[in-house]
Scaffold this active site. Structure first.
Site, PDB file in Angstrom:
ATOM      1  N   TYR A   1      34.233  27.418  53.486  1.00 33.94           N
ATOM      2  CA  TYR A   1      34.985  28.347  52.852  1.00 33.94           C
ATOM      3  C   TYR A   1      36.376  28.098  52.166  1.00 33.94           C
ATOM      4  CZ  TYR A   1      35.450  33.077  50.761  1.00 33.94           C
ATOM      5  OH  TYR A   1      35.553  34.044  50.024  1.00 33.94           O
TER       6      TYR A   1
ATOM      7  N   ARG B   1      35.874  28.635  36.648  1.00 36.82           N
ATOM      8  CA  ARG B   1      37.314  28.768  37.275  1.00 36.82           C
ATOM      9  C   ARG B   1      36.798  28.772  38.694  1.00 36.82           C
ATOM     10  NH1 ARG B   1      38.491  31.624  41.278  1.00 36.82           N
ATOM     11  NH2 ARG B   1      38.332  33.945  40.390  1.00 36.82           N
TER      12      ARG B   1
ATOM     13  N   LYS C   1      29.756  30.861  49.793  1.00 36.31           N
ATOM     14  CA  LYS C   1      29.805  32.367  49.808  1.00 36.31           C
ATOM     15  C   LYS C   1      28.576  32.856  50.605  1.00 36.31           C
ATOM     16  CE  LYS C   1      33.308  33.549  47.296  1.00 36.31           C
ATOM     17  NZ  LYS C   1      34.256  34.446  47.532  1.00 36.31           N
TER      18      LYS C   1
ATOM     19  N   GLU D   1      30.254  34.730  40.408  1.00 37.04           N
ATOM     20  CA  GLU D   1      31.219  34.318  41.211  1.00 37.04           C
ATOM     21  C   GLU D   1      32.072  33.015  40.547  1.00 37.04           C
ATOM     22  OE1 GLU D   1      32.001  35.297  44.577  1.00 37.04           O
ATOM     23  OE2 GLU D   1      33.804  34.226  44.147  1.00 37.04           O
ATOM     24  N   ASP D   2      33.384  33.258  40.308  1.00 39.65           N
ATOM     25  CA  ASP D   2      34.249  32.299  39.916  1.00 39.65           C
ATOM     26  C   ASP D   2      33.907  31.950  38.265  1.00 39.65           C
ATOM     27  OD1 ASP D   2      35.617  32.283  42.392  1.00 39.65           O
ATOM     28  OD2 ASP D   2      35.516  30.327  42.565  1.00 39.65           O
TER      29      ASP D   2
ATOM     30  N   ASP E   1      32.165  39.321  42.101  1.00 39.21           N
ATOM     31  CA  ASP E   1      33.007  39.294  43.265  1.00 39.21           C
ATOM     32  C   ASP E   1      34.612  39.174  43.154  1.00 39.21           C
ATOM     33  OD1 ASP E   1      33.395  38.945  46.042  1.00 39.21           O
ATOM     34  OD2 ASP E   1      33.538  36.978  45.904  1.00 39.21           O
ATOM     35  N   ASP E   2      34.941  38.301  41.893  1.00 34.61           N
ATOM     36  CA  ASP E   2      36.379  38.220  41.707  1.00 34.61           C
ATOM     37  C   ASP E   2      37.120  39.531  41.284  1.00 34.61           C
ATOM     38  OD1 ASP E   2      36.481  35.289  42.430  1.00 34.61           O
ATOM     39  OD2 ASP E   2      34.765  35.200  40.994  1.00 34.61           O
TER      40      ASP E   2
ATOM     41  N   ASN F   1      43.888  31.162  46.000  1.00 36.36           N
ATOM     42  CA  ASN F   1      43.047  30.020  46.483  1.00 36.36           C
ATOM     43  C   ASN F   1      43.278  28.772  45.893  1.00 36.36           C
ATOM     44  OD1 ASN F   1      42.627  31.715  48.692  1.00 36.36           O
ATOM     45  ND2 ASN F   1      40.969  32.408  47.507  1.00 36.36           N
TER      46      ASN F   1
ATOM     47  N   ASN G   1      41.083  38.367  51.666  1.00 34.81           N
ATOM     48  CA  ASN G   1      40.211  37.614  50.972  1.00 34.81           C
ATOM     49  C   ASN G   1      38.813  38.381  50.766  1.00 34.81           C
ATOM     50  OD1 ASN G   1      37.624  35.698  50.474  1.00 34.81           O
ATOM     51  ND2 ASN G   1      39.503  34.240  50.710  1.00 34.81           N
TER      52      ASN G   1
HETATM   53  N1  LIG Z   1      41.994  36.234  47.869  1.00 43.56           N
HETATM   54  C1  LIG Z   1      40.869  36.634  47.229  1.00 43.56           C
HETATM   55  O1  LIG Z   1      39.998  37.121  47.784  1.00 43.56           O
HETATM   56  C2  LIG Z   1      40.630  36.057  45.608  1.00 43.56           C
HETATM   57  C3  LIG Z   1      41.756  35.129  45.351  1.00 43.56           C
HETATM   58  N2  LIG Z   1      41.584  34.865  43.883  1.00 43.56           N
HETATM   59  C4  LIG Z   1      42.427  33.736  43.390  1.00 43.56           C
HETATM   60  O2  LIG Z   1      42.982  34.399  42.250  1.00 43.56           O
HETATM   61  C5  LIG Z   1      43.570  33.333  41.375  1.00 43.56           C
HETATM   62  C6  LIG Z   1      43.193  33.772  39.901  1.00 43.56           C
HETATM   63  O3  LIG Z   1      41.962  34.153  39.647  1.00 43.56           O
HETATM   64  P1  LIG Z   1      41.530  34.900  38.442  1.00 43.56           P
HETATM   65  O4  LIG Z   1      42.294  35.919  38.104  1.00 43.56           O
HETATM   66  O5  LIG Z   1      39.899  34.917  38.415  1.00 43.56           O
HETATM   67  O6  LIG Z   1      42.054  33.582  37.276  1.00 43.56           O
HETATM   68  P2  LIG Z   1      42.305  33.785  35.868  1.00 43.56           P
HETATM   69  O7  LIG Z   1      42.564  32.211  35.335  1.00 43.56           O
HETATM   70  O8  LIG Z   1      41.332  34.769  35.377  1.00 43.56           O
HETATM   71  O9  LIG Z   1      43.677  34.486  35.783  1.00 43.56           O
HETATM   72  C7  LIG Z   1      44.952  33.893  36.081  1.00 43.56           C
HETATM   73  C8  LIG Z   1      46.152  34.730  35.621  1.00 43.56           C
HETATM   74  O10 LIG Z   1      47.355  34.094  36.050  1.00 43.56           O
HETATM   75  C9  LIG Z   1      48.348  34.065  34.957  1.00 43.56           C
HETATM   76  N3  LIG Z   1      49.160  33.278  35.333  1.00 43.56           N
HETATM   77  C10 LIG Z   1      48.987  31.575  35.267  1.00 43.56           C
HETATM   78  N4  LIG Z   1      50.280  31.094  35.506  1.00 43.56           N
HETATM   79  C11 LIG Z   1      51.169  32.179  35.732  1.00 43.56           C
HETATM   80  C12 LIG Z   1      52.665  32.359  36.121  1.00 43.56           C
HETATM   81  N5  LIG Z   1      53.353  31.112  36.439  1.00 43.56           N
HETATM   82  N6  LIG Z   1      53.092  33.463  36.419  1.00 43.56           N
HETATM   83  C13 LIG Z   1      52.299  34.696  36.040  1.00 43.56           C
HETATM   84  N7  LIG Z   1      51.131  34.676  35.925  1.00 43.56           N
HETATM   85  C14 LIG Z   1      50.566  33.565  35.676  1.00 43.56           C
HETATM   86  C15 LIG Z   1      47.578  33.915  34.040  1.00 43.56           C
HETATM   87  O11 LIG Z   1      48.103  34.165  32.685  1.00 43.56           O
HETATM   88  C16 LIG Z   1      46.287  34.600  34.213  1.00 43.56           C
HETATM   89  O12 LIG Z   1      46.609  35.955  33.704  1.00 43.56           O
HETATM   90  C17 LIG Z   1      42.783  32.220  41.744  1.00 43.56           C
HETATM   91  O13 LIG Z   1      43.670  31.266  42.401  1.00 43.56           O
HETATM   92  C18 LIG Z   1      41.654  32.562  42.863  1.00 43.56           C
HETATM   93  O14 LIG Z   1      41.545  31.885  43.735  1.00 43.56           O
HETATM   94  C19 LIG Z   1      40.347  35.292  43.180  1.00 43.56           C
HETATM   95  C20 LIG Z   1      39.290  36.096  43.654  1.00 43.56           C
HETATM   96  C21 LIG Z   1      39.731  36.510  45.278  1.00 43.56           C
HETATM   97  C1  LIG Z   2      37.972  33.958  47.233  1.00 44.97           C
HETATM   98  C2  LIG Z   2      37.488  33.861  45.796  1.00 44.97           C
HETATM   99  O1  LIG Z   2      36.601  34.369  45.515  1.00 44.97           O
HETATM  100  C3  LIG Z   2      38.227  33.267  44.766  1.00 44.97           C
HETATM  101  O2  LIG Z   2      39.531  32.689  45.301  1.00 44.97           O
HETATM  102  O3  LIG Z   2      37.836  32.908  43.640  1.00 44.97           O
HETATM  103 MG   LIG Z   3      35.747  33.740  43.672  1.00 45.13          MG
END
Ligand SMILES: NC(=O)C1=CN([C@@H]2O[C@H](COP(=O)(O)OP(=O)(O)OC[C@H]3O[C@@H](n4cnc5c(N)ncnc54)[C@H](O)[C@@H]3O)[C@@H](O)[C@H]2O)C=CC1
Ligand SMILES: CC(=O)C(=O)O
Ligand SMILES: [Mg+2]
Length: 622
Positions: free
Chosen positions: A130, A183, A201, A272-273, A295-296, A446, A492
């Site tokens: 993962y 993504r 996953k 997912e993603d 999930d996201d 991540n 997470n």
């Molecule tokens: N810890 C967890 O369980 C999870 C973590 N994530 C992580 O969250 C991150 C984003 O995922 P999504 O929302 O799906 O992506 P996304 O691409 O839909 O959104 C990213 C957002 O960040 C903004 N952004 C980009 N650069 C920026 C900056 N310098 N300052 C402020 N905002 C900025 C963008 O404008 C956009 O609104 C990924 O790295 C993903 O791995 C996502 C889902 C679960």
């Molecule tokens: C953890 C997860 O789902 C992500 O980073 O997109």
């Molecule tokens: Mg994800």
């Protein structure tokens, strides 16, 4: 020879007898000889006893000595540990990929042993199968590819999916994780290479929720890629064309969903993603039609909410005080907006005020603070956009530093995918000048290199008195003084999705509702003791993830009953006594009635070891 997974699954599926007569029974395997050795499901390597070798035509195909399952386990673990010893001086990414390869080879060869080592060593192996290593695997997929796993549907398969779905060899599928690779973590568009994410996953589903591994299906929906580097790579394994857009794109997803639910009407599909626009669009399009969730958006929101509620407790305040927490969310994508939506719902419920529920939340994207003055404001972000009149001293597009200086947040939460965006100055301002007695940093992006800040930097710049959580694992931080340790939480969605899937599966849910996710989040939050919370521990150790999934199951099923979101006919099926038990919170009886307690416990508790090592092996040799 019995198919063991089905045997185990038939136990796990007892609840479904209430709803379905199609109960998977043990099946007879017709394979013989080398075909068995090449089938990871039935292969026991050197573990086949002599009687089986005779019966199955294996004599002469294996070295003569019979090795027990325990010996095979020890042998694998020893080779894994020796890999660790021998690669100590090598770069981290090289070691991580070598570890992934050794696990993947076992997965390809002997699934029973693979899942057994995975479950027993989940804390060590989760970072490999993962996040973060899975990100590296996806980036290098073309080079690492040896054998296909899961199914691949591409834009070229339009019109064929209904027949293609029958190419999958398993009769029954319970859990599907689907991606279009647009993504992948914070790594962007990786096209077909994103298949590593559904695989990882689903491994977590097996390890954390005891989902039958023969009933899982990772799926890649390849609609092209906009990643120029991949399009130019001669070894890229996906469609070499730009991504489909608009109706063309949706028609592919529609066709896939119809095909899946035609063959397996009771399956659950986890999206997912997907890039943000399709994440929201597909969730709205399918959530009332099929049993699915994103999930996201939803899983992440549940985990974040649980952590945020834990942060309130860590400040020594009552949960109702959540309504007064000032939270700055950095990243207005599918994850950030999902978190804010659920947080607003929680505030509205706790404080009973929905109009002002978002007033303490501040949302930023790559262009800074989002206000109602934003040009082309995304409708999904609109409910969280600030009214410029209400935020004196802050303007549309204000930088993160300006926002934290002004707001002095209780929580700084990152879901931006941008590594290091919580730099020293931001962390200093946000935390040292925070109004909170115990401010929190959630660097949830991540994989590790995309985390908004590292654990070490967070404790270094913000001091000892913070709560820290990250999406990918970091080591706890040694704070030097009197052996004090800065605890690192892993915020997470892996803490949520296995329980959501298992709960929905066992309770026979037709849809996955916001209420079910909210219940799951609150359950996760309530799991921690006050003593743990005081030490900054917001989530249980990953070693306890089985217990968590089980509790999630209880809350989810209970919520399902309350929501009455299932079909009328099915509601009549629920015996009155079940409702009574549920009302009186007599969980044991409640679960005996729905037929899951025994099986859930069997799978998730102390007997797990026996289940895997004995029952599976015995049944496989019947
Ligand atoms: N810890 C967890 O369980 C999870 C973590 N994530 C992580 O969250 C991150 C984003 O995922 P999504 O929302 O799906 O992506 P996304 O691409 O839909 O959104 C990213 C957002 O960040 C903004 N952004 C980009 N650069 C920026 C900056 N310098 N300052 C402020 N905002 C900025 C963008 O404008 C956009 O609104 C990924 O790295 C993903 O791995 C996502 C889902 C679960
Ligand atoms: C953890 C997860 O789902 C992500 O980073 O997109
Ligand atoms: Mg994800």
């Amino acid at each position: 020879m019995w198919n063991l997974a089905r045997f185990a699954a038939s136990r796990l599926s007892r609840s479904r007898r209430l709803f379905s007569s199609a109960i998977p029974g043990p099946c007879i395997v017709h394979k013989r000889g080398a075909d068995i050795l090449h089938d990871p499901w039935f292969n026991k390597d050197t573990g086949f006893p002599l009687t089986e070798r005779d019966r199955l035509g294996l004599r002469g195909l294996l070295p003569p000595r019979v090795i027990s399952f325990e010996q095979q386990y020890d042998r694998f673990m020893e080779s894994y540990r020796s890999l660790e010893r021998n690669t100590k001086c090598q770069p981290e990414s090289v070691v991580a990929l070598a570890k992934w390869r050794i696990l993947n080879r076992l997965h390809d060869r002997n699934e029973t042993l693979y899942y057994r080592v995975l479950i027993d060593n989940i804390k060590d192996f989760a970072p490999i199968i993962y996040t973060p290593t899975v990100g590296l695997v996806c980036q290098n997929y073309s080079g690492l590819f040896r054998r296909p796993r899961g199914m691949y549907f591409s834009a070229k398969d339009k019109g064929e999916m209904m027949s293609m779905i029958y190419n999958w060899p398993a009769q029954q599928v319970d859990m599907i994780v689907l991606t279009d690779g647009s993504r992948i973590l914070g790594l962007g568009d990786l096209g077909v290479q994103g298949i590593g994410i559904p695989i990882g996953k689903l491994d977590m589903y097996v390890a954390a929720a005891g989902i039958n591994p023969q009933r899982i299906l990772p799926v890649m929906l390849d609609v092209g890629t906009n990643n120029q580097k991949l399009l130019e790579d001669p070894l890229y394994l996906g469609l070499r064309q730009p991504r489909l857009e608009g109706e063309e794109y949706l028609s592919i997803v529609d066709e896939f969903m119809e095909a899946v639910f035609t063959r397996w009407p009771k399956a659950i599909v986890q999206f997912e993603d997907f890039q943000m626009k399709w994440a929201f669009e597909t969730l709205e399009r399918y959530r009332k039609k099929f049993c699915m969730f994103n999930d996201d958006i939803q899983g992440t929101a549940g985990v974040a909410l649980a952590g945020l509620l834990g942060t309130v407790r860590a400040q020594g305040r009552s949960l109702a005080d959540f309504a007064n927490q000032k939270i700055v969310v950095v990243g207005a994508g599918s994850a950030g907006l999902g978190v804010l939506s659920m947080a607003v719902q929680a505030v509205a419920r706790m404080a009973g005020k929905s109009e002002t529920a978002a007033s303490n939340f501040f949302l930023l994207d790559k262009d800074g603070l989002i206000t109602k003055e934003r040009k082309n404001l995304d409708p999904a972000a609109a409910p969280f956009a600030k009214d410029p009149g209400q935020i004196v001293g802050l303007r549309e597009g204000a930088s993160l530093l300006e926002v934290v200086k002004k707001v002095k947040p209780d929580v700084l939460l990152g879901l931006s995918g941008v590594g290091g965006v919580f730099n020293e100055e931001v962390v200093l301002k946000a935390m040292h000048e925070s109004d909170s007695s115990k401010p929190a940093i959630f660097a949830m992006s991540n994989p590790t290199m995309n985390a908004e800040c590292t654990a070490a930097d967070a404790f270094k710049h913000a001091g000892e008195n913070i709560v820290f959580a990250s999406g990918s694992p970091f080591e706890n931080v040694n704070l030097g003084s009197n052996g004090k340790v800065g605890h690192v939480n892993q915020a997470n969605n892996m803490y949520l999705f296995p329980g959501i899937g298992l709960g929905a599966l066992l309770s026979g849910a037709h849809f996955i509702t916001d209420g079910m996710l909210q219940a799951a989040a609150e359950c996760l939050a309530s799991y921690m003791t006050d003593e743990e919370i005081q030490r900054g521990i917001l989530y249980p150790s990953i070693n306890r993830v089985f217990d968590i999934s089980q509790q999630r199951l209880e809350h989810l099923s209970c919520e399902l009953l309350l929501q009455r979101n299932w079909q009328k006919g099915m509601e009549m099926w629920v015996p009155e006594s079940w409702r009574t038990c549920q009302k009186r919170r007599r969980w044991n009886t409640y679960f005996e009635i729905c037929g899951t307690l025994f099986t859930a416990h069997l799978f998730m508790r102390s007997r797990l070891r026996i289940l895997f090592s004995t029952i599976w092996m015995e049944a496989i040799s019947m």
